[in-house]
Motif scaffolding. Structure first.
Motif, PDB file in Angstrom:
ATOM      1  N   ASN A 108       0.869  -1.195   0.000  1.00  0.00           N
ATOM      2  CA  ASN A 108       0.000   0.000   0.000  1.00  0.00           C
ATOM      3  C   ASN A 108       0.901   1.239   0.000  1.00  0.00           C
ATOM      4  O   ASN A 108       2.131   1.106  -0.073  1.00  0.00           O
ATOM      5  CB  ASN A 108      -0.938   0.001   1.219  1.00  0.00           C
ATOM      6  N   ALA A 109       0.286   2.406   0.117  1.00  0.00           N
ATOM      7  CA  ALA A 109       1.088   3.638   0.108  1.00  0.00           C
ATOM      8  C   ALA A 109       1.946   3.747   1.359  1.00  0.00           C
ATOM      9  O   ALA A 109       3.082   4.238   1.313  1.00  0.00           O
ATOM     10  CB  ALA A 109       0.161   4.846   0.004  1.00  0.00           C
ATOM     11  N   THR A 110       1.414   3.275   2.479  1.00  0.00           N
ATOM     12  CA  THR A 110       2.171   3.350   3.730  1.00  0.00           C
ATOM     13  C   THR A 110       3.472   2.562   3.586  1.00  0.00           C
ATOM     14  O   THR A 110       4.557   3.046   3.955  1.00  0.00           O
ATOM     15  CB  THR A 110       1.323   2.779   4.887  1.00  0.00           C
ATOM     16  N   ASN A 195      -5.421  14.568   2.612  1.00  0.00           N
ATOM     17  CA  ASN A 195      -6.586  13.676   2.704  1.00  0.00           C
ATOM     18  C   ASN A 195      -7.619  14.212   3.684  1.00  0.00           C
ATOM     19  O   ASN A 195      -8.734  13.725   3.722  1.00  0.00           O
ATOM     20  CB  ASN A 195      -6.146  12.264   3.127  1.00  0.00           C
ATOM     21  N   ASP A 219       3.538  11.959  -1.725  1.00  0.00           N
ATOM     22  CA  ASP A 219       2.513  10.980  -1.377  1.00  0.00           C
ATOM     23  C   ASP A 219       1.279  11.334  -2.226  1.00  0.00           C
ATOM     24  O   ASP A 219       0.568  12.296  -1.923  1.00  0.00           O
ATOM     25  CB  ASP A 219       2.215  11.088   0.120  1.00  0.00           C
ATOM     26  N   SER A 221      -1.328   9.394  -2.812  1.00  0.00           N
ATOM     27  CA  SER A 221      -2.435   8.455  -2.562  1.00  0.00           C
ATOM     28  C   SER A 221      -3.805   9.103  -2.697  1.00  0.00           C
ATOM     29  O   SER A 221      -4.696   8.539  -3.330  1.00  0.00           O
ATOM     30  CB  SER A 221      -2.357   7.858  -1.163  1.00  0.00           C
ATOM     31  N   SER A 244      -1.498   4.052  -3.556  1.00  0.00           N
ATOM     32  CA  SER A 244      -2.281   2.868  -3.170  1.00  0.00           C
ATOM     33  C   SER A 244      -3.334   2.691  -4.263  1.00  0.00           C
ATOM     34  O   SER A 244      -4.111   3.618  -4.514  1.00  0.00           O
ATOM     35  CB  SER A 244      -3.004   3.106  -1.838  1.00  0.00           C
ATOM     36  N   TYR A 246      -6.126   0.825  -4.635  1.00  0.00           N
ATOM     37  CA  TYR A 246      -7.572   0.762  -4.387  1.00  0.00           C
ATOM     38  C   TYR A 246      -8.184   2.154  -4.393  1.00  0.00           C
ATOM     39  O   TYR A 246      -9.363   2.322  -4.674  1.00  0.00           O
ATOM     40  CB  TYR A 246      -7.863   0.033  -3.053  1.00  0.00           C
ATOM     41  N   LYS A 247      -7.373   3.179  -4.086  1.00  0.00           N
ATOM     42  CA  LYS A 247      -7.928   4.535  -4.073  1.00  0.00           C
ATOM     43  C   LYS A 247      -8.264   5.006  -5.487  1.00  0.00           C
ATOM     44  O   LYS A 247      -9.135   5.834  -5.686  1.00  0.00           O
ATOM     45  CB  LYS A 247      -6.953   5.505  -3.414  1.00  0.00           C
TER      46      LYS A 247
HETATM   47  C1  PLP Z   1      -2.741  11.117   1.703  1.00  0.00           C
HETATM   48  C2  PLP Z   1      -2.677   9.686   2.163  1.00  0.00           C
HETATM   49  N1  PLP Z   1      -1.486   9.132   2.395  1.00  0.00           N
HETATM   50  C3  PLP Z   1      -1.356   7.863   2.788  1.00  0.00           C
HETATM   51  C4  PLP Z   1      -2.456   7.076   2.990  1.00  0.00           C
HETATM   52  C5  PLP Z   1      -2.258   5.664   3.438  1.00  0.00           C
HETATM   53  O1  PLP Z   1      -2.711   4.806   2.469  1.00  0.00           O
HETATM   54  P1  PLP Z   1      -2.737   3.228   2.754  1.00  0.00           P
HETATM   55  O2  PLP Z   1      -3.567   3.067   3.973  1.00  0.00           O
HETATM   56  O3  PLP Z   1      -3.366   2.665   1.539  1.00  0.00           O
HETATM   57  O4  PLP Z   1      -1.345   2.798   2.969  1.00  0.00           O
HETATM   58  C6  PLP Z   1      -3.730   7.606   2.794  1.00  0.00           C
HETATM   59  C7  PLP Z   1      -4.928   6.800   3.073  1.00  0.00           C
HETATM   60  O5  PLP Z   1      -6.013   7.284   3.217  1.00  0.00           O
HETATM   61  C8  PLP Z   1      -3.843   8.941   2.350  1.00  0.00           C
HETATM   62  O6  PLP Z   1      -5.034   9.490   2.106  1.00  0.00           O
END
Ligand code: PLP
Length: 611
Positions: A108-110, A195, A219, A221, A244, A246-247
Motif C-alpha cells: 500500500n502507500a504506507t 486527505n 505521497d 495516494s 495505493s 484501491y484509491k
Molecule cells: C494522503 C494519504 N497518504 C497515505 C495514505 C495511506 O494509504 P494506505 O492506507 O493505503 O497505505 C492515505 C490513506 O487514506 C492517504 O489518504
C-alpha cells in the motif's frame, strides 16, 4: 437551495458527466449501489470498483494458469511478463518514461513511504534532515519515529515555508571539487492532496529541490484518484511517488507502488534481502556474504509480489480507461460536481441566517483544481451557533444509507489546523479517553473531529442531491424542520418555557423530557412525564446499564460500526420489572430486570479501548 436535476444541469459546468454517459455508467457498473439504495461519498477512503473490472478479472483467472513469477516454466513466465506489463501501464498512467522511472510494487502507500525511507541515504553523522508537510497523513508523519531512532532531525513545515526551506540545501559537490566531500542528503515528503481537507500542493516543489542535496517524495495516494499524475518532465518531477491502487480503482486492494527515479539508484540503500532480492548469498561459512540484484524492482521487491492482484491491476487500469476515457475526464467531472456541492453547502443557512456548514476549505482556492480536490470537510452548526458532533452526523447519515467518513482522518496536522486545536488540547482530549476512531466528538465544547465528503469518478448528481436533501431535512432549522422524522427529536431535544428555580442565565429553560439509553448505542427511552425515576450513584437508573458485545473480541458494539443499532428500541417497564426490546424483524424481547442485575450475568468487556 434547489436540488432539482434540471437546475443542476443548468448550473453545473459542461465537464460534468462524461458527455452524458454518467447515468449509463452508474446503471451498468454500479447497479449494486442502487440495489442497496446507498449513497457513497467516501472516495478518499476508497473508490468503488466497476462491475466490468471484477468480471474481466474473474474470467481472466479462469482462462489462464499463473505460476510463481520466480520459477521459469511457461505459467511462471506468463505471470512475470504480465507483472512487467502492469509496471509499464502504471508508468504510462503517470506519463513517466520507463528509462527515467521504475515501479516497485508494495502492499500500500504506507509501505511505499516506509520503503522510500529505508532507501534514502540519510544519517545523522552527515547532518541529514527529514522535513514533512504538517498536513500529511500519519503514513508520512510516522517516518519521524524512524528519524528519531536514527537521531535525524525531523521538522513539520507549512506550505508557505517550503520554497525557502528547499533553497537552504546546497548542490552536491562537483566530482573531485570542494574537497571531494560526500554529499549529505535530506528528505522532504509531502502529499499532493491533503486527505483531510482536499487541499492540493504544488507539483513544482520538487523542481526547487532538484540539483540540491534533497530527495523529494510525493505521497499521491489521495490525489491520484481524481487527477492525472504527470512525470513527463523528469527533471522537474519528484524522486519518489507513493500510491495505493484501491484509491484509484477500488480493486485490487492490498497493492501500492513506489515510483522511483532510476538515476537515484547509485545513492539508494539496500539492507534487508529476502525472496528474489538476494541474487546469491552464502550461509555455510559465517561470512554474511550476499549479492543484491541490480534492477530497481528485482532489488527492492522482497519476497513474492502480489502477482494475481498485479495482473488484476493491469485489468483495472484498462477498464477504467475504457469506462471513463482518461484521468483528465475524471478530474473534470469530479471538479464540476464538487464546485456545485461546494456552492450549495457554502450558501446553506438556517432560517435565522446562520450558516449550517463550517467548511474546512480555503475559500480563495476553492474553485481552482490545482489547489483543491473534490473533497469537502466540515462540521455542521446549529442555528444558535453550537456545533453538531461528527458521530451524530455519521450515525444519522448511516441510517439514511449515506456513507461518509468522520473523525480526524489520520491527519493530525490538518486536524489541528482546521479545528484550531493546540497540542495541549490534543493531550487533554487524550486524557479524557478520546481516541481517533471513537464517538467522543465534542469534549468541553471543543470539536475533536469533522465530517468528510469525497467524490470519485462515479459520483453523480443523485449522490450529491441525496446528501443535500438529508442536510436540509435534518439540520436546517426553520421551515423545513417540520418535515423531520419523529425519532430525530431524541438527538436534539428542544428546551423552552419559563422556570423559576434555576440560574438567571437559564431562566428561559424548562425540562421537557428525560431520555435514558438502557442499552448503550441503541435508541433512547424517554421516561414517561408523570413517572418518578430513581437516581443512583451512577446517574439515572438503567441509563447505559447494558450493552451489546461481540463474543469473539469481547468488545462493545458501537453505533459508529453498526448504525443499525439505532433501530433497536429498548424500554423499561417498571410495573412488570422488565427490559423490553423491540427491533425491526424480530419478536419483542422481554427480560426480567432482576435476572439481568445478578452479578453472575456480568463480564469484563472493552468499551472504546478501556476495560
Ligand atoms: C494522503 C494519504 N497518504 C497515505 C495514505 C495511506 O494509504 P494506505 O492506507 O493505503 O497505505 C492515505 C490513506 O487514506 C492517504 O489518504
Amino acid at each position: 437551495m434547489t436540488t432539482s436535476k434540471e437546475a443542476f444541469l443548468h448550473a453545473v459546468s459542461p465537464d460534468y458527466g462524461y458527455g452524458g454517459a454518467i447515468d449509463g455508467i452508474r446503471a451498468k457498473e454500479y447497479a449494486r449501489l442502487e440495489g442497496k439504495c446507498t449513497v457513497y461519498l467516501d472516495h478518499t477512503g476508497t473508490t468503488l470498483y466497476p462491475a466490468s473490472t471484477v468480471d474481466a478479472f474473474a474470467r481472466n483467472l479462469q482462462e489462464h494458469i499463473y505460476g510463481n513469477p520466480h520459477s521459469r516454466h511457461p505459467s511462471s513466465t506468463l505471470t512475470d511478463g504480465l507483472v512487467d506489463e502492469t509496471r509499464l501501464k502504471v508508468l504510462a498512467m503517470c506519463r513517466a518514461d520507463p528509462s527515467e522511472y521504475g515501479v516497485v510494487f508494495t502492499a500500500n502507500a504506507t509501505a511505499a513511504l516506509k520503503l522510500c525511507w529505508e532507501m534514502c541515504p540519510l544519517d545523522a553523522a552527515s547532518a541529514s534532515e527529514f522535513y514533512y508537510l504538517r498536513e500529511s497523513h500519519t503514513s508520512v508523519v510516522g517516518l519521524r519515529a524512524l528519524a528519531d531512532s536514527m537521531k535525524i532531525a525531523a521538522h513539520a513545515i507549512d506550505a508557505d515555508d517550503v520554497p525557502a526551506i528547499l533553497a537552504t540545501k546546497p548542490p552536491p559537490p562537483v566530482d573531485g571539487g570542494e574537497a571531494a566531500m560526500a554529499p549529505s542528503y535530506s528528505l522532504f515528503v509531502y502529499p499532493a492532496q491533503c486527505n483531510y481537507s482536499g487541499r492540493r500542493f504544488p507539483w513544482t516543489w520538487p523542481s526547487l529541490a532538484r540539483h540540491r542535496q534533497w530527495l523529494v517524495a510525493v505521497d499521491a495516494s489521495a490525489y491520484a484518484a481524481t487527477s492525472p499524475i504527470d512525470l513527463s518532465n523528469a527533471d522537474a518531477a519528484p524522486d519518489f511517488v507513493a500510491l495505493s491502487f484501491y484509491k484509484l480503482f477500488g480493486f485490487p486492494t492490498g497493492l501500492g507502488a513506489l515510483i522511483v527515479r532510476k538515476s537515484r539508484m547509485p545513492l539508494l540503500r539496500k539492507a534487508y534481502f529476502g525472496g528474489g532480492t538476494g541474487q546469491l548469498s552464502s550461509v555455510m561459512a559465517n561470512t554474511h556474504w550476499q549479492m543484491f540484484r541490480d534492477t530497481l524492482h528485482t532489488r527492492y521487491e522482497d519476497g513474492t509480489v502480489n502477482f494475481l492482484d498485479i495482473i488484476g491491476l493491469g485489468i483495472a487500469i484498462d477498464e477504467h480507461r475504457r469506462i471513463y476515457g482518461s484521468m483528465q475526464a475524471v478530474a473534470a467531472h469530479t471538479h464540476a460536481l464538487y464546485q456545485w456541492l461546494y456552492e450549495q453547502m457554502h450558501n446553506l443557512t438556517h432560517e435565522n441566517g446562520q450558516h449550517v456548514c463550517r467548511l474546512y476549505i480555503d475559500h480563495e482556492m476553492a474553485h481552482d483544481p490545482a489547489q483543491q480536490g473534490p473533497v469537502i470537510t466540515f462540521n455542521l452548526m446549529r442555528a444558535d451557533g453550537s456545533p453538531v458532533g461528527y458521530a451524530e452526523v455519521e450515525a444519522i447519515a448511516s441510517v439514511n444509507r449515506i456513507h461518509l467518513r468522520t473523525g480526524g482522518f489520520c491527519n493530525p496536522g490538518a486536524a489541528q489546523k482546521w479545528l484550531q486545536l493546540t497540542d495541549a488540547d490534543v493531550r487533554r482530549h487524550a486524557e479524557a479517553g478520546h481516541v481517533c476512531w471513537d464517538d467522543q466528538d465534542i469534549i468541553d465544547g471543543q470539536l475533536t473531529g469533522a465530517v468528510r465528503l469525497s467524490l470519485g469518478a462515479m459520483s453523480s448528481y443523485e449522490d450529491v442531491a441525496a446528501w443535500l436533501t438529508f442536510l436540509r431535512q435534518y439540520y436546517v432549522e426553520g421551515m423545513e424542520s417540520a418535515h423531520r422524522p419523529a425519532f430525530f427529536t431524541t438527538y436534539r431535544p428542544k428546551l423552552h418555557g419559563p422556570t423559576d428555580n434555576i440560574t438567571t442565565a437559564a431562566t428561559s429553560v424548562h425540562l421537557s423530557r428525560l431520555t435514558i439509553f438502557p442499552i448503550k448505542s441503541c435508541h433512547g427511552y424517554s421516561i414517561p412525564a408523570d413517572t418518578d425515576w430513581p437516581v443512583t450513584a451512577q446517574g439515572l437508573l438503567y441509563d447505559r446499564e447494558w450493552m451489546l458485545v461481540r463474543k469473539d473480541t469481547e468488545r462493545a458494539l458501537t453505533q459508529k460500526q453498526y448504525p443499525i443499532l439505532a433501530t433497536i428500541r429498548p424500554s423499561i417497564s417498571m410495573a412488570r420489572q422488565e427490559l423490553v426490546v423491540n427491533a425491526p424483524g424480530m419478536d419483542e424481547l422481554r427480560l426480567p430486570l432482576q435476572t439481568l442485575a445478578e452479578p453472575s450475568q456480568r463480564t469484563d468487556v472493552r468499551v472504546c479501548g478501556e476495560v
